[in-house]
Scaffold this motif. Structure first.
Motif: not given
Length: 349
Positions: A63-79, A101-107
């Motif tokens: 959570r950012d200060e004074g903001a709500g939970p991070v959205s799913g799209w924000d998490r995807r972009i950050a990830g 493993k990471e490249l195999t799973d995600q890409v």
């Protein structure tokens, strides 16, 4: 990703050259440390508090200060940005065979999944016959002119097994001689089809896949579809016995018809240095468009596992036992193929 040659297990070759790479691999990444050397998890501070930044590092919503939970799209972009940063800086792990493993799973899995789920509509049966942990050797038939069956088998195991197990396929020398394909195969977990590597993977508790028909199966004429070719000299059975892991027969229906091979230009094959040069109803007549596989309906069935842990250590050197177990696996796969073909309503439905 490819086909295992007439499984060269019996040659007992070591993986010099095309086989093994240690340390930092070309293209980035570092060899993964053993599990015992992994850093200890972050401990909670007194009072149940967690160190600052630990929750975000673990993937928990922030959570950012004074903001709500991070959205799913924000998490995807950050990830996604974090993933790109790790790829560019080489801050990711690979094992001693080059498996990422990471490249195999995600890409790689994400790219293959639409082909399996939507295009070929792969139906998986008997996935419970693959153990939830520990080593296992999956032995499958091979067909289709191009080795798409190996890739679909890899997706089927990962996406349908409750433990999301990863299939480590044994591939022919040719795969590791091709630019780009070589690197992708290693990162996807494929390794050279030799007894040494197969045994190491099995003893490490991995699920290993092998297609003993090799080029004889994948390059056979359309008129011989679903007729199993020779299974080599039983090298895969010997490897399973030495590792003490079960053998899981696997039958794949649908791959035979994606590129109906009606001819083979042996002259072109010799010039190009490949086992065969296929001629199909669409290739080479339609050029690149002729390389599009037909959208057949696939079924992948895993049969009852054949245990090997009850045999004495010297059993791996018994040629008669090798022959009997190899024949048992081959007959089980062939019988299941015929059964699935009888149940199939159509090649495309």
């Amino acid at each position: 990703m490819a086909d295992a040659k007439v499984i060269p297990f019996d040659d007992d070759r070591s993986r010099s050259g095309a086989g093994r790479r240690r340390g930092l691999l070309p293209g980035g990444g570092r060899v993964q440390a053993p599990a015992s050397a992994a850093p200890a998890p972050v401990s909670a501070l007194p009072g149940g508090q967690v160190p600052e930044g630990a929750a975000e590092a673990a993937g928990a919503p922030s959570r950012d200060e004074g903001a709500g939970p991070v959205s799913g799209w924000d998490r995807r972009i950050a990830g996604g940005l974090a993933f790109l940063r790790r790829r560019l800086t080489g801050d990711y792990d690979v094992d001693e065979f080059g498996y990422d493993k990471e490249l195999t799973d995600q890409v790689l899995m994400s790219m293959l999944r639409p082909l399996a789920d939507t295009y070929f509509r792969v139906e998986v049966k008997g996935i419970e016959n693959i153990p939830s942990d520990g080593g296992a050797l999956i032995v499958a038939n091979h067909s289709g002119t191009l080795p798409l069956d190996g890739l679909m088998l890899q997706v089927a195991v990962h996406d349908n097994h409750p433990a999301e197990r990863h299939l480590r396929l044994l591939a022919a020398d040719l795969v590791f001689m091709l630019p780009v394909v070589n690197e992708l195969a290693r990162k996807a977990g494929h390794t050279l089809a030799c007894a040494e590597d197969a045994e190491r993977l099995l003893q490490a508790g991995e699920v290993v896949g092998v297609m003993p028909e090799g080029f004889k199966g994948i390059g056979k004429p359309f008129g011989e579809r679903y007729k199993l070719q020779r299974f080599g000299r039983g090298g895969f059975v010997s490897t399973a016995l030495r590792a003490g892991v079960p053998i899981v027969p696997c039958s794949i229906v649908g791959a035979e018809e994606i590129y109906p091979m009606i001819g083979n230009s042996k002259t072109l094959a010799r010039v190009l240095g490949v086992p065969y040069f296929p001629v199909t109803p669409t290739f080479p007549w339609l050029g690149p468009l002729g390389m599009l596989p037909l959208p057949t309906k696939w079924t992948i069935q895993f049969g009852e596992p054949i245990p090997t842990d009850g045999y004495p250590p010297e059993a791996a050197e018994d040629p008669m036992l090798m022959f009997n177990l190899t024949d048992q696996v081959r007959e089980q796969i062939q019988h299941t193929l015929y059964k699935l073909l009888v149940q199939r309503r159509s090649v495309f439905f």
